[in-house]
Every structure is written in structure tokens, then in C-alpha cells.
Write a protein that holds these residues in place. Structure first.
Motif, PDB file in Angstrom:
ATOM      1  N   MET A 103       0.884  -1.140   0.082  1.00 44.62           N
ATOM      2  CA  MET A 103      -0.021  -0.055   0.083  1.00 44.62           C
ATOM      3  C   MET A 103       0.929   1.215  -0.081  1.00 44.62           C
ATOM      4  N   HIS A 104       1.642   1.364  -0.841  1.00 45.10           N
ATOM      5  CA  HIS A 104       2.443   2.405  -1.091  1.00 45.10           C
ATOM      6  C   HIS A 104       2.819   3.026  -2.451  1.00 45.10           C
ATOM      7  N   LYS A 105       3.035   4.163  -2.653  1.00 44.73           N
ATOM      8  CA  LYS A 105       3.246   4.736  -4.062  1.00 44.73           C
ATOM      9  C   LYS A 105       4.356   4.048  -4.632  1.00 44.73           C
ATOM     10  N   THR A 106       5.388   4.134  -3.861  1.00 48.15           N
ATOM     11  CA  THR A 106       6.752   3.507  -4.548  1.00 48.15           C
ATOM     12  C   THR A 106       6.596   2.242  -5.183  1.00 48.15           C
ATOM     13  N   LEU A 107       5.724   1.272  -4.709  1.00 39.34           N
ATOM     14  CA  LEU A 107       5.576  -0.083  -5.403  1.00 39.34           C
ATOM     15  C   LEU A 107       4.995   0.229  -6.633  1.00 39.34           C
ATOM     16  N   VAL A 108       3.979   1.162  -6.856  1.00 40.73           N
ATOM     17  CA  VAL A 108       3.501   1.429  -8.175  1.00 40.73           C
ATOM     18  C   VAL A 108       4.464   1.966  -8.910  1.00 40.73           C
ATOM     19  N   ASP A 109       5.427   2.842  -8.507  1.00 42.15           N
ATOM     20  CA  ASP A 109       6.673   3.314  -9.286  1.00 42.15           C
ATOM     21  C   ASP A 109       7.404   2.127  -9.776  1.00 42.15           C
ATOM     22  N   VAL A 110       7.483   1.049  -8.925  1.00 39.56           N
ATOM     23  CA  VAL A 110       8.429  -0.203  -9.139  1.00 39.56           C
ATOM     24  C   VAL A 110       7.796  -0.943 -10.424  1.00 39.56           C
ATOM     25  N   VAL A 111       6.484  -1.074 -10.288  1.00 40.70           N
ATOM     26  CA  VAL A 111       5.445  -1.928 -11.261  1.00 40.70           C
ATOM     27  C   VAL A 111       5.688  -1.053 -12.626  1.00 40.70           C
ATOM     28  N   GLU A 112       5.753  -0.014 -12.612  1.00 40.83           N
ATOM     29  CA  GLU A 112       5.684   0.842 -13.910  1.00 40.83           C
ATOM     30  C   GLU A 112       7.244   1.047 -14.377  1.00 40.83           C
ATOM     31  N   ASN A 113       8.238   0.908 -13.721  1.00 39.96           N
ATOM     32  CA  ASN A 113       9.427   0.783 -14.189  1.00 39.96           C
ATOM     33  C   ASN A 113       9.624  -0.728 -14.851  1.00 39.96           C
ATOM     34  N   ARG A 114       8.954  -1.476 -14.279  1.00 39.20           N
ATOM     35  CA  ARG A 114       9.027  -2.825 -14.996  1.00 39.20           C
ATOM     36  C   ARG A 114       8.530  -2.937 -16.265  1.00 39.20           C
ATOM     37  N   ILE A 115       7.200  -2.476 -16.084  1.00 42.73           N
ATOM     38  CA  ILE A 115       6.561  -2.407 -17.419  1.00 42.73           C
ATOM     39  C   ILE A 115       7.137  -1.691 -18.745  1.00 42.73           C
ATOM     40  N   SER A 116       7.683  -0.514 -18.280  1.00 41.80           N
ATOM     41  CA  SER A 116       8.319   0.311 -19.266  1.00 41.80           C
ATOM     42  C   SER A 116       9.511  -0.409 -19.836  1.00 41.80           C
ATOM     43  N   THR A 117      10.559  -1.087 -18.968  1.00 39.78           N
ATOM     44  CA  THR A 117      11.847  -1.421 -19.194  1.00 39.78           C
ATOM     45  C   THR A 117      11.365  -2.584 -20.180  1.00 39.78           C
ATOM     46  N   THR A 118      10.099  -3.589 -19.960  1.00 42.43           N
ATOM     47  CA  THR A 118      10.012  -4.643 -20.643  1.00 42.43           C
ATOM     48  C   THR A 118       9.406  -4.340 -22.037  1.00 42.43           C
TER      49      THR A 118
END
Length: 250
Positions: A103-118
């Protein structure tokens, strides 16, 4: 005040888990103000809590920040915290325990990083509003665990064409049902996020045992899979932020 920091992970027999935790601990020490950083496991493999806490207390510290390194709240987190606090009565070192990694915005950022990198690695140049995303979590009977993954899905919904989630085990929808739902949306590309902290048996084997046949049976023409999220550098920032929350309050 001299502080130490101890991560408590669920535990894995895969050497990658220990290697990743070692890298994370080194990153925390480099960025944070700690005399030492270390990790231990709740179960499966040593070092266990009964190894990690005594080792920590041998260090020259006044306070020990204990981080339950779990993506979901629930029974495992409660057990880890209870096991840790048994040692508080026998030491003058002050224990402070952070929230788990949910429940933290940083986790959303992490997932977005993974998506954009992929997408970049697969040379896909579609805009985000043309991209479908499916997040695979472990699965838990605890409703708080379900809410914590729903939080990620809800935060991403406005950024992509479709965002859904499914579970490896325990809960529904499972991976087969998740892929069926995505297939109905007729995606141009489906990015599948492995929402796991470590490259353990689940990531290496268990997910793919279901995911590969599910994709082969579907009409989805283009699907790509992200790395698990635990090795993202932003996870170090999240740990430090969780630690600061409880340290400032005490």
C-alpha cells in the motif's frame, strides 16, 4: 543514536533470494545512516530470526530497526513480528518495527518501471493507453493481501488500456482465468508483471508451469513478461522510507 537495520524475509531455498537480499542490504547501508544492515528468514532456510537477532545485538547499536520484508500483510508478518519481539525483554537495544512493503506509491513506481523496461527491451513502441497489463501475485486468504494488490491495480488503471490481476495459488482468478479475461479484451500487447520479491521457485518454475500453457491456448499474439520486482533500486528507497516512518515516531 547508533542504529542497525534487519530485514526479515519469508525465506527461500533458492540462492538468488539470499544474493538479492545481500545486494539490498548493501544498498540500504550505502544510502542510510546505519552501523550495520543484515537479513534473516522467518522459515525455510537459515539464517533464521533466532540467528539474525542475536547477531544484530552483538553489534554496537542503541536501536534496531526491524523490517518485515513482505509484499502483503497477513499471518506471516504477524508471526515474524511476534518472534522478533520475544528478544526485546532481554536487551537494552530498542526495537522498532516497520510496516511491511504494501500500500505504498513507490510500489506503483516499481511496477511501472518494470512495465516500461520490458516494453523497451521488446522494442514495443505503443503508447501506454494501447498496452494491457496483468499482474500475477502469490495469493492469500487474507483480505488485506488482496486489497494490497488491488491498490496497485487501481493506481495503474488510468495509465494503461486495461489492468487486471490474478493469483498463482490459493485465490481466484488463477493464471488460466486471468489470461482468459485478458484474451477477451483483445490486447495489442499484454505485459505480464511478476509481483514477487525474489527469483525463487515461484518465479523460476511455478508461474510458468501455468502461464506458458495458458498463453499457448489463448489467441493473444503478443505477450511479454517483466522481471520480479524485488531487485528494483526503488525497493531500497521504500525500505528506507518505511524505516524513517517508525524511527521518527520513536
Amino acid at each position: 543514536m547508533k542504529r542497525g537495520l534487519l530485514l526479515i524475509d519469508r525465506g527461500s531455498r533458492e540462492r538468488e533470494a539470499s544474493e538479492e537480499l545481500d545486494v539490498i542490504c548493501k544498498g540500504i547501508k550505502a544510502k542510510g545512516d546505519y552501523v550495520f544492515t543484515d537479513f534473516c528468514f522467518l522459515e525455510v532456510e537459515p539464517p533464521y530470526i533466532e540467528d539474525g537477532i542475536p547477531k544484530s545485538l552483538k553489534q554496537d547499536i542503541d536501536s534496531l530497526t526491524i523490517v518485515p520484508y513482505f509484499l502483503y500483510p497477513g499471518k506471516k508478518v504477524k508471526i515474524a513480528v511476534s518472534e522478533v519481539m520475544k528478544y526485546q525483554k532481554d536487551t537494552k537495544v530498542k526495537f522498532v518495527v516497520t510496516k511491511q512493503m504494501s500500500m505504498h506509491k513507490t510500489l506503483v513506481d516499481v511496477v511501472e518501471n518494470r512495465i516500461s523496461t520490458t516494453l523497451e527491451e521488446n522494442k514495443i513502441t505503443l503508447s501506454n493507453n494501447e498496452v494491457d497489463v496483468m499482474i500475477i501475485g502469490h495469493g492469500s486468504k487474507d483480505p488485506n493481501a488482496q486489497r494490497s494488490l488491488d491498490y496497485i491495480v487501481n493506481e495503474l488503471t488510468d495509465s494503461y488500456r486495461n489492468v487486471s490481476r490474478c493469483w498463482l495459488e490459493i485465490e481466484q482468478p488463477d493464471i488460466f482465468e486471468g489470461i482468459k479475461k485478458c484474451e477477451k479484451d483483445n490486447p495489442k500487447v499484454l505485459v505480464i508483471v511478476f509481483y514477487f520479491l525474489h527469483e525463487g521457485a515461484h518465479v523460476k518454475t511455478d508461474i510458468n508451469n501455468d502461464l506458458i500453457p495458458a498463453l499457448e491456448k489463448s489467441s493473444i499474439e503478443k505477450a511479454c513478461i517483466t522481471k520480479h520486482i524485488g531487485t528494483d533500486q526503488k525497493m531500497i528507497d521504500l525500505i528506507l522510507e518505511r524505516a524513517k516512518e517508525v524511527e521518527d515516531a520513536n
